[in-house]
Design an enzyme around this catalytic site. Structure first.
Site, PDB file in Angstrom:
ATOM      1  N   HIS A  52     -12.355  -2.139  11.833  1.00 47.37           N
ATOM      2  CA  HIS A  52     -12.354  -3.293  10.934  1.00 47.37           C
ATOM      3  C   HIS A  52     -10.931  -3.726  10.605  1.00 47.37           C
ATOM      4  O   HIS A  52     -10.615  -4.909  10.615  1.00 47.37           O
ATOM      5  CB  HIS A  52     -13.127  -2.958   9.656  1.00 47.37           C
ATOM      6  CG  HIS A  52     -12.677  -1.710   8.952  1.00 47.37           C
ATOM      7  ND1 HIS A  52     -12.546  -0.488   9.577  1.00 47.37           N
ATOM      8  CD2 HIS A  52     -12.315  -1.489   7.660  1.00 47.37           C
ATOM      9  CE1 HIS A  52     -12.135   0.418   8.715  1.00 47.37           C
ATOM     10  NE2 HIS A  52     -11.980  -0.163   7.547  1.00 47.37           N
ATOM     11  N   ARG A  53     -10.054  -2.742  10.330  1.00 50.77           N
ATOM     12  CA  ARG A  53      -8.671  -3.084  10.004  1.00 50.77           C
ATOM     13  C   ARG A  53      -7.937  -3.589  11.241  1.00 50.77           C
ATOM     14  O   ARG A  53      -7.171  -4.547  11.179  1.00 50.77           O
ATOM     15  CB  ARG A  53      -7.955  -1.870   9.393  1.00 50.77           C
ATOM     16  CG  ARG A  53      -6.611  -2.230   8.762  1.00 50.77           C
ATOM     17  CD  ARG A  53      -6.022  -1.086   7.938  1.00 50.77           C
ATOM     18  NE  ARG A  53      -6.873  -0.782   6.795  1.00 50.77           N
ATOM     19  CZ  ARG A  53      -7.656   0.303   6.706  1.00 50.77           C
ATOM     20  NH1 ARG A  53      -7.693   1.189   7.670  1.00 50.77           N
ATOM     21  NH2 ARG A  53      -8.408   0.499   5.645  1.00 50.77           N
ATOM     22  N   SER A  87       0.848  -1.190   0.000  1.00 56.30           N
ATOM     23  CA  SER A  87       0.000   0.000   0.000  1.00 56.30           C
ATOM     24  C   SER A  87       0.882   1.237   0.000  1.00 56.30           C
ATOM     25  O   SER A  87       1.982   1.221   0.554  1.00 56.30           O
ATOM     26  CB  SER A  87      -0.901   0.009   1.238  1.00 56.30           C
ATOM     27  OG  SER A  87      -1.642   1.211   1.294  1.00 56.30           O
ATOM     28  N   ARG A  88       0.377   2.311  -0.625  1.00 53.35           N
ATOM     29  CA  ARG A  88       1.048   3.609  -0.546  1.00 53.35           C
ATOM     30  C   ARG A  88       0.318   4.536   0.420  1.00 53.35           C
ATOM     31  O   ARG A  88       0.634   5.718   0.523  1.00 53.35           O
ATOM     32  CB  ARG A  88       1.126   4.251  -1.939  1.00 53.35           C
ATOM     33  CG  ARG A  88       1.947   3.426  -2.907  1.00 53.35           C
ATOM     34  CD  ARG A  88       2.215   4.129  -4.220  1.00 53.35           C
ATOM     35  NE  ARG A  88       2.808   3.185  -5.152  1.00 53.35           N
ATOM     36  CZ  ARG A  88       4.081   2.794  -5.146  1.00 53.35           C
ATOM     37  NH1 ARG A  88       4.899   3.279  -4.224  1.00 53.35           N
ATOM     38  NH2 ARG A  88       4.532   1.924  -6.030  1.00 53.35           N
ATOM     39  N   ASN A  89      -0.665   3.996   1.136  1.00 51.56           N
ATOM     40  CA  ASN A  89      -1.442   4.783   2.078  1.00 51.56           C
ATOM     41  C   ASN A  89      -0.671   4.884   3.398  1.00 51.56           C
ATOM     42  O   ASN A  89      -0.535   3.912   4.133  1.00 51.56           O
ATOM     43  CB  ASN A  89      -2.814   4.120   2.295  1.00 51.56           C
ATOM     44  CG  ASN A  89      -3.727   4.936   3.178  1.00 51.56           C
ATOM     45  OD1 ASN A  89      -3.315   5.495   4.182  1.00 51.56           O
ATOM     46  ND2 ASN A  89      -4.991   4.992   2.786  1.00 51.56           N
ATOM     47  N   PHE A 132      -9.969   8.926   7.901  1.00 49.36           N
ATOM     48  CA  PHE A 132     -10.069   9.296   6.487  1.00 49.36           C
ATOM     49  C   PHE A 132     -11.274   8.576   5.906  1.00 49.36           C
ATOM     50  O   PHE A 132     -11.962   7.825   6.592  1.00 49.36           O
ATOM     51  CB  PHE A 132      -8.781   8.936   5.732  1.00 49.36           C
ATOM     52  CG  PHE A 132      -8.346   7.505   5.871  1.00 49.36           C
ATOM     53  CD1 PHE A 132      -8.659   6.563   4.902  1.00 49.36           C
ATOM     54  CD2 PHE A 132      -7.610   7.084   6.979  1.00 49.36           C
ATOM     55  CE1 PHE A 132      -8.259   5.237   5.021  1.00 49.36           C
ATOM     56  CE2 PHE A 132      -7.200   5.762   7.112  1.00 49.36           C
ATOM     57  CZ  PHE A 132      -7.522   4.842   6.123  1.00 49.36           C
ATOM     58  N   GLY A 133     -11.547   8.813   4.635  1.00 49.50           N
ATOM     59  CA  GLY A 133     -12.654   8.128   3.978  1.00 49.50           C
ATOM     60  C   GLY A 133     -13.990   8.507   4.602  1.00 49.50           C
ATOM     61  O   GLY A 133     -14.323   9.676   4.761  1.00 49.50           O
ATOM     62  N   LYS A 148      -1.386   6.292   6.142  1.00 48.33           N
ATOM     63  CA  LYS A 148      -2.176   6.070   7.362  1.00 48.33           C
ATOM     64  C   LYS A 148      -2.347   4.580   7.631  1.00 48.33           C
ATOM     65  O   LYS A 148      -2.299   4.136   8.778  1.00 48.33           O
ATOM     66  CB  LYS A 148      -3.522   6.783   7.255  1.00 48.33           C
ATOM     67  CG  LYS A 148      -3.367   8.298   7.269  1.00 48.33           C
ATOM     68  CD  LYS A 148      -4.685   9.016   7.154  1.00 48.33           C
ATOM     69  CE  LYS A 148      -4.472  10.527   7.197  1.00 48.33           C
ATOM     70  NZ  LYS A 148      -5.720  11.290   7.057  1.00 48.33           N
ATOM     71  N   ASP A 193      -7.957  -4.867   1.292  1.00 44.51           N
ATOM     72  CA  ASP A 193      -8.949  -4.093   0.557  1.00 44.51           C
ATOM     73  C   ASP A 193     -10.053  -3.841   1.551  1.00 44.51           C
ATOM     74  O   ASP A 193     -10.480  -4.749   2.274  1.00 44.51           O
ATOM     75  CB  ASP A 193      -9.465  -4.837  -0.675  1.00 44.51           C
ATOM     76  CG  ASP A 193     -10.253  -3.902  -1.596  1.00 44.51           C
ATOM     77  OD1 ASP A 193      -9.913  -2.705  -1.662  1.00 44.51           O
ATOM     78  OD2 ASP A 193     -11.208  -4.358  -2.233  1.00 44.51           O
TER      79      ASP A 193
END
Length: 199
Positions: free
Chosen positions: A183-184, A7-9, A155-156, A11, A72
């Site tokens: 959730h993560r 991932s490049r995220n 975020f999101g 956070k 995802d």
């Protein structure tokens, strides 16, 4: 051992590193895509969160030779028949435009009564170790969606999502509170025994 988060995220990377540190997984160093040579990343075309997570982790492990984790995630809104789902990051038509995505969901739920504004954040997490079968895990975080945004953390869709048992949105929770329940966070904790076995 270095383990790649595909991932490049920033956070997501920080979140995984915090949980790995809290679990005292000695010998495991989490790195991101910016720390390995570029490789072609396949588009997310899977029908499920699990499909996309596995595809990303398989690509990363094949390209780098490192154990690779990919996730995802998104939001499944009850009144929208589980959508945006795998399309959460590009629901408004432009990938990664958090505000446009959030505004679209709010508009789509405009006439939906409060008691039917249930939703769940979903995270599918895949761990691919070269030469082994993928490990696929899933975490869900139930809650309801507000009519207006509150909070600046996260975020999101965080600013409109109130987790079950909470009065604050997930964007009003501290990083530690969110890690404990998100959730993560739930999916990553299921991953911890597998990471411990690697270390």
């Amino acid at each position: 051992m270095r383990v790649l988060l595909a991932s490049r995220n920033a956070k997501k990377l920080a979140e995984l590193r915090r949980i790995v540190a809290a679990e005292q997984l000695d010998g495991i160093e989490i790195i991101g895509l910016d720390e390995v040579p570029d490789f072609p990343e396949a588009p997310e075309t899977g029908a499920t969160f699990e499909d996309n997570a596995v595809a990303k982790a398989v690509d990363a492990a094949a390209a780098t030779g490192l154990p690779s984790i990919a996730d995802d995630s998104g939001i499944a809104v009850d009144a929208l028949n589980g959508m945006p789902g795998v399309l959460s990051a590009r629901w408004s038509g432009k990938h990664g435009d958090d505000q446009a995505n959030l505004d679209l969901v709010l508009n789509q739920l405009g006439d939906t009564p409060d008691e039917r504004r249930g939703a769940a954040f979903v995270c599918a997490l895949a761990l691919v170790v070269p030469g082994a079968e993928p490990v696929v895990l899933r975490g869900e975080w139930r809650g309801t969606l507000l009519r207006a945004q509150h909070g600046t953390n996260g975020f999101g869709y965080d600013p409109i999502f109130v987790p079950e048992g909470e009065t604050r949105t997930s964007a009003e929770l501290s990083p530690a509170e969110k890690d404990a329940d998100s959730h993560r966070g739930r999916a990553i904790r299921l991953l911890v025994p597998h990471l411990r076995a690697l270390g």
